[in-house]
Design a protein around this motif. Structure first.
Motif, PDB file in Angstrom:
ATOM      1  N   VAL A  78       0.852  -1.186   0.000  1.00 58.42           N
ATOM      2  CA  VAL A  78       0.000   0.000   0.000  1.00 58.42           C
ATOM      3  C   VAL A  78       0.888   1.237   0.000  1.00 58.42           C
ATOM      4  CG1 VAL A  78      -1.766   1.307   1.240  1.00 58.42           C
ATOM      5  CG2 VAL A  78      -1.837  -1.204   1.239  1.00 58.42           C
ATOM      6  N   LEU A  79       0.786   2.030  -1.059  1.00 58.60           N
ATOM      7  CA  LEU A  79       1.530   3.283  -1.152  1.00 58.60           C
ATOM      8  C   LEU A  79       0.540   4.427  -0.971  1.00 58.60           C
ATOM      9  CD1 LEU A  79       4.074   4.941  -1.730  1.00 58.60           C
ATOM     10  CD2 LEU A  79       3.611   4.663  -4.180  1.00 58.60           C
ATOM     11  N   GLY A 100       4.562   2.693   1.954  1.00 56.78           N
ATOM     12  CA  GLY A 100       5.148   3.987   1.636  1.00 56.78           C
ATOM     13  C   GLY A 100       4.159   5.103   1.836  1.00 56.78           C
ATOM     14  N   TYR A 101       4.675   6.340   1.870  1.00 57.35           N
ATOM     15  CA  TYR A 101       3.848   7.524   2.100  1.00 57.35           C
ATOM     16  C   TYR A 101       4.468   8.692   1.362  1.00 57.35           C
ATOM     17  CZ  TYR A 101       1.048  10.958   4.746  1.00 57.35           C
ATOM     18  OH  TYR A 101       0.170  11.950   5.114  1.00 57.35           O
ATOM     19  N   GLY A 113       9.168   5.933  -9.150  1.00 58.63           N
ATOM     20  CA  GLY A 113      10.205   5.199  -8.439  1.00 58.63           C
ATOM     21  C   GLY A 113       9.679   4.537  -7.178  1.00 58.63           C
ATOM     22  N   ALA A 114       8.790   5.239  -6.468  1.00 55.30           N
ATOM     23  CA  ALA A 114       8.214   4.691  -5.236  1.00 55.30           C
ATOM     24  C   ALA A 114       7.340   3.485  -5.539  1.00 55.30           C
ATOM     25  CB  ALA A 114       7.412   5.768  -4.520  1.00 55.30           C
ATOM     26  N   ILE A 115       6.550   3.552  -6.604  1.00 56.24           N
ATOM     27  CA  ILE A 115       5.701   2.410  -6.985  1.00 56.24           C
ATOM     28  C   ILE A 115       6.561   1.192  -7.276  1.00 56.24           C
ATOM     29  CG2 ILE A 115       4.154   1.519  -8.768  1.00 56.24           C
ATOM     30  CD1 ILE A 115       2.991   4.364  -8.997  1.00 56.24           C
ATOM     31  N   THR A 123      10.243  -0.057   1.003  1.00 62.68           N
ATOM     32  CA  THR A 123       9.482   1.002   1.651  1.00 62.68           C
ATOM     33  C   THR A 123       9.874   2.334   1.036  1.00 62.68           C
ATOM     34  OG1 THR A 123       9.413  -0.220   3.732  1.00 62.68           O
ATOM     35  CG2 THR A 123       8.947   2.134   3.852  1.00 62.68           C
ATOM     36  N   ALA A 124       8.888   3.201   0.811  1.00 65.46           N
ATOM     37  CA  ALA A 124       9.170   4.466   0.139  1.00 65.46           C
ATOM     38  C   ALA A 124       8.534   5.639   0.875  1.00 65.46           C
ATOM     39  CB  ALA A 124       8.654   4.430  -1.301  1.00 65.46           C
ATOM     40  N   VAL A 125       9.365   6.608   1.265  1.00 65.55           N
ATOM     41  CA  VAL A 125       8.878   7.889   1.799  1.00 65.55           C
ATOM     42  C   VAL A 125       9.740   8.984   1.182  1.00 65.55           C
ATOM     43  CG1 VAL A 125       8.012   6.975   3.984  1.00 65.55           C
ATOM     44  CG2 VAL A 125      10.380   7.761   3.835  1.00 65.55           C
TER      45      VAL A 125
END
Length: 222
Positions: A78-79, A100-101, A113-115, A123-125
């Motif tokens: 879940v992003l 991620g958030y 890039g986060a996807i 994990t992407a923030v």
């Protein structure tokens, strides 16, 4: 191919995201949801590779929805793509199970890039949120009164600060007015406030909403 489900109650946001993602060879938007209930129905029919989730939608949304998704679909990345910039929401989202958030003002390249990163199990923030998370982790809990709010209280807090009334919140969250009033009382007590107006000013002061200017009307709520 990374199959993406978009969940956002604003059609213009979904259309914009689809336009961006349609240019990416390894990504495909396979479904869209405008509220939490529609999202859950789509997930029961089949899981995407990544869920791109708005933090605030009608019905089930926010931290409570992320917790439900984590419990029912623990393998689903879940992003969160949110208008809320304040780091406390990112902390709550990650703790609830989000991979991620990102704020909605993120650049397209960062979003893509986060996807890819969360699709691979990462994990992407954003860098700004990461800095805030590190700083917040070093602060004592007492320095952040709203950190003591539960996930449901934080959700009700957001809605109250945006100017929504008790009955409106109760309807949106499928709760009784009495339950929402109890949450409101607990929120005011934890934040040491005495009124909704004080709650709105607290939200503005601590940067808990996307744009303080949007609260001009709400700040006069008794």
């Amino acid at each position: 191919m990374i199959r993406i489900l978009l969940a956002d109650d604003h059609t213009i946001i979904r259309d914009g995201l689809k336009k961006i993602l349609s240019t990416v060879p390894d990504m495909q938007v396979v479904a869209e949801a405008a509220d939490g209930n529609e999202l859950l129905a789509l997930l029961r029919a089949g899981l995407p590779d990544v869920l791109l989730l708005d933090m605030s939608m009608p019905g089930r949304s926010g931290i409570v929805l992320i917790q439900q998704l984590q419990a029912s679909y623990p393998a689903l990345p879940v992003l969160v793509l949110s208008m809320y910039r304040e780091s406390q929401y990112a902390v709550q989202a990650i703790r609830a199970g989000a991979a991620g958030y990102l704020s909605k003002n993120v650049e397209s390249d960062q979003l893509i890039g986060a996807i890819r990163k969360v699709a691979r199990g990462g994990t992407a923030v954003s860098a700004a949120i990461a800095d805030k998370l590190i700083g917040q982790a070093r602060q004592p809990l007492a320095a952040l009164p709203h950190a003591r709010l539960t996930a449901r209280e934080l959700q009700v807090f957001q809605m109250l600060a945006e100017g929504q009334g008790i009955n409106e919140i109760a309807s949106a969250l499928s709760l009784s007015g009495k339950t929402v009033s109890t949450h409101k009382a607990n929120i005011l007590a934890k934040l040491e406030l005495s009124s909704t107006a004080g709650l709105v000013h607290y939200a503005i002061r601590h940067g808990l909403l996307a744009e303080a200017g949007e609260l001009g009307e709400a700040s006069h709520t008794p």
